[in-house]
Design a protein around this motif. Sequence first.
Motif, PDB file in Angstrom:
ATOM      1  N   MET A 514       0.823  -1.308   0.013  1.00 10.49           N
ATOM      2  CA  MET A 514      -0.030   0.112   0.027  1.00 10.49           C
ATOM      3  C   MET A 514       0.847   1.025  -0.050  1.00 10.49           C
ATOM      4  SD  MET A 514      -2.970   1.193   2.749  1.00 10.49           S
ATOM      5  CE  MET A 514      -1.815   1.998   3.689  1.00 10.49           C
ATOM      6  N   GLU A 515       1.851   1.408   0.804  1.00  9.15           N
ATOM      7  CA  GLU A 515       2.670   2.419   1.011  1.00  9.15           C
ATOM      8  C   GLU A 515       3.455   2.725  -0.414  1.00  9.15           C
ATOM      9  OE1 GLU A 515       3.185   4.816   3.130  1.00  9.15           O
ATOM     10  OE2 GLU A 515       1.409   3.661   4.075  1.00  9.15           O
ATOM     11  N   GLN A 516       4.097   1.668  -1.005  1.00 10.82           N
ATOM     12  CA  GLN A 516       4.583   1.656  -2.293  1.00 10.82           C
ATOM     13  C   GLN A 516       3.662   2.202  -3.484  1.00 10.82           C
ATOM     14  OE1 GLN A 516       5.891  -2.144  -3.362  1.00 10.82           O
ATOM     15  NE2 GLN A 516       7.752  -2.113  -1.794  1.00 10.82           N
ATOM     16  N   ALA A 517       2.393   1.778  -3.485  1.00 13.23           N
ATOM     17  CA  ALA A 517       1.363   2.276  -4.156  1.00 13.23           C
ATOM     18  C   ALA A 517       0.970   3.894  -4.151  1.00 13.23           C
ATOM     19  CB  ALA A 517       0.028   1.696  -4.010  1.00 13.23           C
ATOM     20  N   PHE A 518       1.060   4.435  -3.095  1.00 16.73           N
ATOM     21  CA  PHE A 518       1.096   5.890  -2.872  1.00 16.73           C
ATOM     22  C   PHE A 518       2.315   6.660  -3.421  1.00 16.73           C
ATOM     23  CE2 PHE A 518      -2.120   4.778   0.472  1.00 16.73           C
ATOM     24  CZ  PHE A 518      -3.101   5.584  -0.249  1.00 16.73           C
ATOM     25  N   GLN A 519       3.597   6.201  -3.093  1.00 10.10           N
ATOM     26  CA  GLN A 519       4.802   6.539  -3.722  1.00 10.10           C
ATOM     27  C   GLN A 519       4.769   6.584  -5.020  1.00 10.10           C
ATOM     28  OE1 GLN A 519       8.072   4.222  -1.822  1.00 10.10           O
ATOM     29  NE2 GLN A 519       7.294   4.717   0.266  1.00 10.10           N
ATOM     30  N   HIS A 520       4.488   5.356  -5.792  1.00 12.73           N
ATOM     31  CA  HIS A 520       4.557   5.388  -7.183  1.00 12.73           C
ATOM     32  C   HIS A 520       3.368   6.361  -7.738  1.00 12.73           C
ATOM     33  CE1 HIS A 520       7.107   2.156  -7.332  1.00 12.73           C
ATOM     34  NE2 HIS A 520       6.247   1.187  -6.772  1.00 12.73           N
ATOM     35  N   ALA A 521       2.284   6.678  -7.035  1.00 19.29           N
ATOM     36  CA  ALA A 521       1.257   7.499  -7.575  1.00 19.29           C
ATOM     37  C   ALA A 521       1.908   8.939  -7.579  1.00 19.29           C
ATOM     38  CB  ALA A 521       0.298   7.527  -6.809  1.00 19.29           C
ATOM     39  N   SER A 522       2.556   9.138  -6.537  1.00 15.99           N
ATOM     40  CA  SER A 522       3.095  10.595  -6.332  1.00 15.99           C
ATOM     41  C   SER A 522       3.969  10.778  -7.232  1.00 15.99           C
ATOM     42  CB  SER A 522       3.632  10.556  -4.781  1.00 15.99           C
ATOM     43  OG  SER A 522       4.452  12.193  -4.591  1.00 15.99           O
ATOM     44  N   ALA A 523       5.276   9.764  -7.617  1.00 11.03           N
ATOM     45  CA  ALA A 523       6.099   9.805  -8.807  1.00 11.03           C
ATOM     46  C   ALA A 523       5.512  10.041  -9.921  1.00 11.03           C
ATOM     47  CB  ALA A 523       7.155   8.859  -8.422  1.00 11.03           C
ATOM     48  N   ALA A 524       4.509   9.502 -10.358  1.00  4.36           N
ATOM     49  CA  ALA A 524       3.706   9.498 -11.527  1.00  4.36           C
ATOM     50  C   ALA A 524       3.194  11.050 -11.758  1.00  4.36           C
ATOM     51  CB  ALA A 524       2.674   8.519 -11.617  1.00  4.36           C
TER      52      ALA A 524
END
Length: 626
Positions: A514-524
């Motif tokens: 879940m944390e990785q998902a938020f990080q990837h979304a922010s990077a995108a």
Amino acid sequence: MSGQFKLLKQKRFAPLFITQFLGAFNDNLYKNALVVLLTFQSAQWTSLAPEIMVNIAAGVFILPFFLFSATAGQLADKYDKAALARLTKLLEILIMLVAAAGFCFSSLSTLMSALFLLGLQSTLFGPVKYSILPQHLKRNELLGGNALVEAGTFVAILIGTLTGGLLAGMGNAPIWIVVGGLLVAIVGYLSSRKIPPAPAPAPELRISLNPITETLRNIGFARQNRTIFLSILGISWFWLYGALFLTQLPGLTKNVLGGDEILVTTLLATFTLGIGLGSLLCERLSNNQVEIGLVPFGSIGLTLFGLDLFFAAPIGLAGETLHSLGFLLGHGAVWRVFFDLFMLGVFGGFFIVPLYALVQMRSAEKNRARIIAANNILNALFMVLGAIAAVILLTAGVSIPTLFAIAALINATVAIYIYSLVPEFFIRFIAWLLIKAIYRLRISGKQHIPESGPAILVANHVSFADAVILMGSSPRPIRFIMDHRIFKTPILGFIFRHSGAIPIAPAKENAQLMEQAFQHASAALDNGELVGIFPEGAITRDGEMQPFRPGISRILQANPVPVVPMALSGLWGSFFSRIDGSAMKSPFRRGAFSRIDLHIGPAVAATNASPETLYAKVLALRGERQ
């Protein structure tokens, strides 16, 4: 198709279309007239064999594309493109006067110089023609505009070729050729004067005349965006593939079909009409957006019908005497050859029009013309390499039908290679196929999806196909955040994995994911991409919308970007929905081509985009239809 034809009535497009049409017409009028004269009256001009002179003429015309395309791209970025168009048309008038001098003094070198200068004029006009379209057309008109330009170009080539041959066969042929060429050039210049201004995107650019360094620099601009560069390679491959087939038409006609010059012309016209129809159908099949999903569809057709030409080639028709067109049309095998050539043209249109539009749309405005110049250079290079390869294979004893089969198999290999490097093409094809083969999609509010910059797209979650439908409806790629279990779904999981989708899991199941998902979304979002999310968190089990979860607020806290509400309706009860408790059990529950709707609302500012507000907006967009 009415939308794209309306452009022909617009002052921002019609003069450019007429100008480029007449330019392509005149190039081929003069080139083919000269080729016919050199073929049938070679003794009057030179001691070289006609077939050698014909190949020399082809090389003379294409040489400027290697030498001057880099300079042409710089000029189109530095100066007003409408002004450059007028200058190139004035040059065309002068070239026709050079040709007149060549005929007057029976000077083959002067006639070849005029042919070289026509190649130069086309080289200078090429970057202008394609880079001016995004300046004068709206984003949703770009595909239709390119379709008209491509269709018009091929029709102009056909008519110019036929007219050139006709004029060359008349009495006092040189006079007719010069007068015809001059009239067309003058009308082309008059139409160019109506092209609206197209201000220079890089007026500060310093022109470099070194063709080698500038060619490498232009190719470097194209390579900065992988998708653009591979699109250019795809366009260049198409020109190699198409030129290879068209070049062999005389040999196919005489040595395989046993036909005469009339059959050659008829086959050429068939292919040209196919290209025109395929180009014009692109807008109809893509809902007025640049749909690169048509590119794999085009490559499939180019392969299948190229292969079928190998199997269609009749055995035993060719003999010592040539058959008339009427006699050959009595053979079903000849009709199959016509059909294959026509479909090669249609699928060629599907292949090339979206690629041209994609290059224009995604290239930076300040160096767009130079990227198009790089495309022209690579086009010319690929065509020359294709011609050399064809000569080597034919010299080695390969038959023309076998050459077609080899080219078709290589085409399939090239396509698979490109789509493996840029999965976006294949993914868009799957999305396009799903929408066209299973549903009838109606979209409203597409203009609310931003043309550039970061944004979050939120939608209700009705079925497993929702993300695919949204991907196929958006002119830009979308990075979806979705339940990690969907990645295990056959076919759809493959699409999502290769489209850059971001897997997420509940914190109690996998907090790290879940944390990785938020990080990837922010990077995108930091990278200016579109991120898609289904805030309900799961596919509905009763057709009704569930409350939006707070995850959207967390994303906006890190990246306060606009949020675009979207609503799908008509999918409840479909094969991909959970109307029976589990999806994908009853394929024909709704029948074929059931109507679904996508309603897109205006973007909501991040400060106002609470889960409750977004829920209300999506529900209002959806209406009562589930």
